[in-house]
Scaffold this motif. Sequence first.
Motif, short mmCIF file in Angstrom:
data_model
loop_
_atom_site.label_atom_id
_atom_site.label_comp_id
_atom_site.label_asym_id
_atom_site.label_seq_id
_atom_site.Cartn_x
_atom_site.Cartn_y
_atom_site.Cartn_z
N LEU A 20 31.79 22.34 26.25
CA LEU A 20 31.38 23.28 27.56
C LEU A 20 30.30 23.65 27.95
O LEU A 20 29.84 23.86 29.48
N ARG A 21 29.25 23.31 27.19
CA ARG A 21 27.67 23.40 27.13
C ARG A 21 27.54 21.97 28.42
O ARG A 21 26.35 22.05 29.78
N PHE A 24 28.71 22.55 32.19
CA PHE A 24 27.96 23.81 32.86
C PHE A 24 26.77 23.43 32.79
O PHE A 24 26.32 23.29 34.23
N GLU A 25 25.53 22.53 31.84
CA GLU A 25 24.47 22.33 32.87
C GLU A 25 25.12 21.13 33.80
O GLU A 25 23.88 21.02 34.05
N ALA A 40 31.25 23.93 41.35
CA ALA A 40 31.35 24.85 40.20
C ALA A 40 33.32 25.52 40.09
O ALA A 40 33.68 25.47 39.21
N ALA A 43 34.09 22.98 37.99
CA ALA A 43 33.97 22.62 36.27
C ALA A 43 34.95 23.45 35.98
O ALA A 43 35.22 23.67 34.77
N ARG A 44 34.92 24.75 36.77
CA ARG A 44 36.00 25.38 35.95
C ARG A 44 37.25 24.66 35.64
O ARG A 44 38.03 24.87 34.79
N ALA A 47 36.98 23.21 32.41
CA ALA A 47 36.78 23.82 31.17
C ALA A 47 38.20 24.08 30.91
O ALA A 47 38.41 24.39 29.53
#
Length: 56
Positions: A20-21, A24-25, A40, A43-44, A47
């Motif tokens: 997840l990190r 996110f990065e 975004a 990415a969501r 995730a």
Amino acid sequence: MTDLSGRAGARFPERLAGQLRALFEGAIVSEQLQRNSGVAVDARLAAEILIVSSIE
């Protein structure tokens, strides 16, 4: 993030936290390189897949 992953029931909380990190990065960098890229949302969704697959 590792603590949250563990409380969510992840089998390997350290691994999920790292994934997840990284996601996110990467999303932050992608958005900085190309504004309003929609990264975004992608990415969501990614995730969510990571979280669900780590708990099942």
